[in-house]
Design a protein around this motif. Structure first.
Motif, PDB file in Angstrom:
ATOM      1  N   UNK A 171      -7.662  15.742  -0.801  1.00 40.53           N
ATOM      2  CA  UNK A 171      -8.784  15.172  -1.558  1.00 40.53           C
ATOM      3  C   UNK A 171     -10.029  16.031  -1.478  1.00 40.53           C
ATOM      4  N   UNK A 172     -10.249  16.658  -0.332  1.00 41.50           N
ATOM      5  CA  UNK A 172     -11.404  17.541  -0.171  1.00 41.50           C
ATOM      6  C   UNK A 172     -11.346  18.694  -1.171  1.00 41.50           C
ATOM      7  N   UNK A 173     -10.183  19.296  -1.302  1.00 44.65           N
ATOM      8  CA  UNK A 173     -10.046  20.424  -2.222  1.00 44.65           C
ATOM      9  C   UNK A 173     -10.036  19.966  -3.675  1.00 44.65           C
ATOM     10  N   UNK A 174      -9.537  18.758  -3.905  1.00 41.18           N
ATOM     11  CA  UNK A 174      -9.586  18.210  -5.265  1.00 41.18           C
ATOM     12  C   UNK A 174     -11.025  18.013  -5.710  1.00 41.18           C
ATOM     13  N   UNK A 175     -11.843  17.438  -4.813  1.00 41.76           N
ATOM     14  CA  UNK A 175     -13.263  17.243  -5.125  1.00 41.76           C
ATOM     15  C   UNK A 175     -13.964  18.586  -5.311  1.00 41.76           C
ATOM     16  N   UNK A 176     -13.606  19.575  -4.486  1.00 40.72           N
ATOM     17  CA  UNK A 176     -14.199  20.909  -4.613  1.00 40.72           C
ATOM     18  C   UNK A 176     -13.831  21.536  -5.958  1.00 40.72           C
ATOM     19  N   UNK A 177     -12.576  21.329  -6.370  1.00 35.69           N
ATOM     20  CA  UNK A 177     -12.149  21.858  -7.664  1.00 35.69           C
ATOM     21  C   UNK A 177     -12.900  21.234  -8.820  1.00 35.69           C
ATOM     22  N   UNK A 178     -13.127  19.922  -8.744  1.00 37.06           N
ATOM     23  CA  UNK A 178     -13.890  19.243  -9.798  1.00 37.06           C
ATOM     24  C   UNK A 178     -15.328  19.756  -9.841  1.00 37.06           C
ATOM     25  N   UNK A 179     -15.909  19.990  -8.670  1.00 35.14           N
ATOM     26  CA  UNK A 179     -17.270  20.518  -8.614  1.00 35.14           C
ATOM     27  C   UNK A 179     -17.326  21.923  -9.213  1.00 35.14           C
ATOM     28  N   UNK A 180     -16.297  22.726  -8.929  1.00 34.99           N
ATOM     29  CA  UNK A 180     -16.247  24.084  -9.470  1.00 34.99           C
ATOM     30  C   UNK A 180     -16.151  24.058 -10.994  1.00 34.99           C
ATOM     31  N   UNK A 181     -15.318  23.162 -11.514  1.00 36.39           N
ATOM     32  CA  UNK A 181     -15.183  23.041 -12.967  1.00 36.39           C
ATOM     33  C   UNK A 181     -16.509  22.621 -13.599  1.00 36.39           C
ATOM     34  N   UNK A 182     -17.234  21.714 -12.939  1.00 32.83           N
ATOM     35  CA  UNK A 182     -18.530  21.295 -13.478  1.00 32.83           C
ATOM     36  C   UNK A 182     -19.518  22.447 -13.488  1.00 32.83           C
ATOM     37  N   UNK A 183     -19.418  23.327 -12.505  1.00 32.24           N
ATOM     38  CA  UNK A 183     -20.293  24.505 -12.481  1.00 32.24           C
ATOM     39  C   UNK A 183     -19.921  25.486 -13.590  1.00 32.24           C
ATOM     40  N   UNK A 221       0.819  -1.221   0.000  1.00 30.63           N
ATOM     41  CA  UNK A 221       0.000   0.000   0.000  1.00 30.63           C
ATOM     42  C   UNK A 221       0.846   1.260   0.000  1.00 30.63           C
ATOM     43  N   UNK A 222       2.077   1.157   0.410  1.00 34.32           N
ATOM     44  CA  UNK A 222       2.951   2.320   0.460  1.00 34.32           C
ATOM     45  C   UNK A 222       2.613   3.264   1.592  1.00 34.32           C
ATOM     46  N   UNK A 223       1.845   2.787   2.590  1.00 37.92           N
ATOM     47  CA  UNK A 223       1.451   3.646   3.702  1.00 37.92           C
ATOM     48  C   UNK A 223       2.237   3.266   4.941  1.00 37.92           C
ATOM     49  N   UNK A 224       2.338   4.213   5.860  1.00 34.79           N
ATOM     50  CA  UNK A 224       3.066   3.986   7.110  1.00 34.79           C
ATOM     51  C   UNK A 224       2.075   3.676   8.213  1.00 34.79           C
ATOM     52  N   UNK A 225       2.604   3.085   9.272  1.00 33.94           N
ATOM     53  CA  UNK A 225       1.774   2.780  10.434  1.00 33.94           C
ATOM     54  C   UNK A 225       2.083   3.764  11.543  1.00 33.94           C
ATOM     55  N   UNK A 226       1.245   3.734  12.578  1.00 29.34           N
ATOM     56  CA  UNK A 226       1.479   4.589  13.725  1.00 29.34           C
ATOM     57  C   UNK A 226       1.092   6.034  13.447  1.00 29.34           C
ATOM     58  N   UNK A 227       1.656   6.953  14.233  1.00 29.25           N
ATOM     59  CA  UNK A 227       1.325   8.382  14.089  1.00 29.25           C
ATOM     60  C   UNK A 227       1.585   8.927  12.690  1.00 29.25           C
ATOM     61  N   UNK A 228       2.681   8.445  12.051  1.00 32.92           N
ATOM     62  CA  UNK A 228       2.980   8.920  10.699  1.00 32.92           C
ATOM     63  C   UNK A 228       1.886   8.507   9.717  1.00 32.92           C
ATOM     64  N   UNK A 229       1.348   7.278   9.881  1.00 34.11           N
ATOM     65  CA  UNK A 229       0.261   6.822   9.026  1.00 34.11           C
ATOM     66  C   UNK A 229      -0.988   7.672   9.194  1.00 34.11           C
ATOM     67  N   UNK A 230      -1.268   8.074  10.430  1.00 35.03           N
ATOM     68  CA  UNK A 230      -2.433   8.944  10.687  1.00 35.03           C
ATOM     69  C   UNK A 230      -2.262  10.277   9.987  1.00 35.03           C
ATOM     70  N   UNK A 231      -1.046  10.839  10.077  1.00 30.17           N
ATOM     71  CA  UNK A 231      -0.787  12.124   9.426  1.00 30.17           C
ATOM     72  C   UNK A 231      -0.912  12.003   7.900  1.00 30.17           C
ATOM     73  N   UNK A 232      -0.423  10.876   7.360  1.00 29.79           N
ATOM     74  CA  UNK A 232      -0.539  10.666   5.915  1.00 29.79           C
ATOM     75  C   UNK A 232      -2.011  10.578   5.496  1.00 29.79           C
ATOM     76  N   UNK A 233      -2.819   9.884   6.304  1.00 31.02           N
ATOM     77  CA  UNK A 233      -4.252   9.761   5.991  1.00 31.02           C
ATOM     78  C   UNK A 233      -4.932  11.129   6.015  1.00 31.02           C
ATOM     79  N   UNK A 234      -4.598  11.936   7.034  1.00 34.21           N
ATOM     80  CA  UNK A 234      -5.179  13.274   7.138  1.00 34.21           C
ATOM     81  C   UNK A 234      -4.763  14.128   5.944  1.00 34.21           C
TER      82      UNK A 234
END
Length: 205
Positions: free
Chosen positions: A26-38, A7-20
């Protein structure tokens, strides 16, 4: 260990930071796609409709529009149908409520109730009038769209039912206002408001 390598992901605190970090971007990527659709979808329609309405108002003339609004304010049947429709189409939400200045104080609550109830049905054919809350109509029409059917019949019914509803709300609120004025002993206060309104209207003429 093998799963972590795949998976290329880390465990422990570093994994949590990577997920965040991943989901934060991803939130801003989805927002950008929504803006383009508008931008490629509804925004050009909104801009063209708004420009067309301003052009029509300019061609008709502001004074004629004002006279039409004052004319519609004279009778209860037009005061809670034509007047709020013109207000929402011409001034959009929330400036539409300023058309209440053409009414005496006792009719302003009912006009507001009528106009504010029309800012969603109007988006079916005139989305520019309340673009910030267009999601209400889009949510209603989503099921029809997913079925691959035209939303025009639904839009027409939504628009017409909206006119019926604002008329009912306007009449009912006007009656309630009259009842409350009488019950709270403010009849003379509002009679004085009426005299001031008529004097201001005569002065404007």
């Amino acid at each position: 260990m093998a799963q972590q390598a795949d998976t290329g992901s880390s465990s422990g605190p570093l994994g949590v930071l990577e997920w965040i970090g991943t989901h934060f971007i991803g939130l801003f990527t989805a927002s950008g796609k929504q803006f383009v659709s508008l931008v490629t979808g509804i925004l050009p329609t909104l801009i063209v409709l708004l420009t067309a309405m301003y052009a029509i108002t300019t061609m008709i003339g502001e004074q004629r529009v004002t006279r039409a609004v004052r004319w519609s304010a004279r009778w209860w049947i037009t005061r809670y149908t034509i007047m709020p429709i013109l207000a929402v189409l011409m001034l959009t939400n929330p400036m539409a409520y300023s058309f209440g200045r053409f009414l005496p104080e006792r009719h302003k609550p009912a006009f507001y109730d009528s106009a504010v109830s029309f800012v969603h049905p109007v988006t079916t054919f005139f989305p520019y009038a309340n673009a910030g809350e267009l999601f209400v109509w889009l949510g209603v029409a989503n099921g029809v769209t997913q079925l691959g059917m035209s939303t025009v019949p639904l839009a027409l019914r939504y628009f017409l039912v909206g006119i019926v509803v604002i008329f009912i709300r306007g009449v009912v609120t006007e009656r309630i206002t009259a009842f409350m004025i009488k019950r709270t002993g403010r009849a003379e206060v509002f009679a004085d408001f009426d005299r001031q309104f008529e004097a201001a209207k005569a002065g404007a003429k």
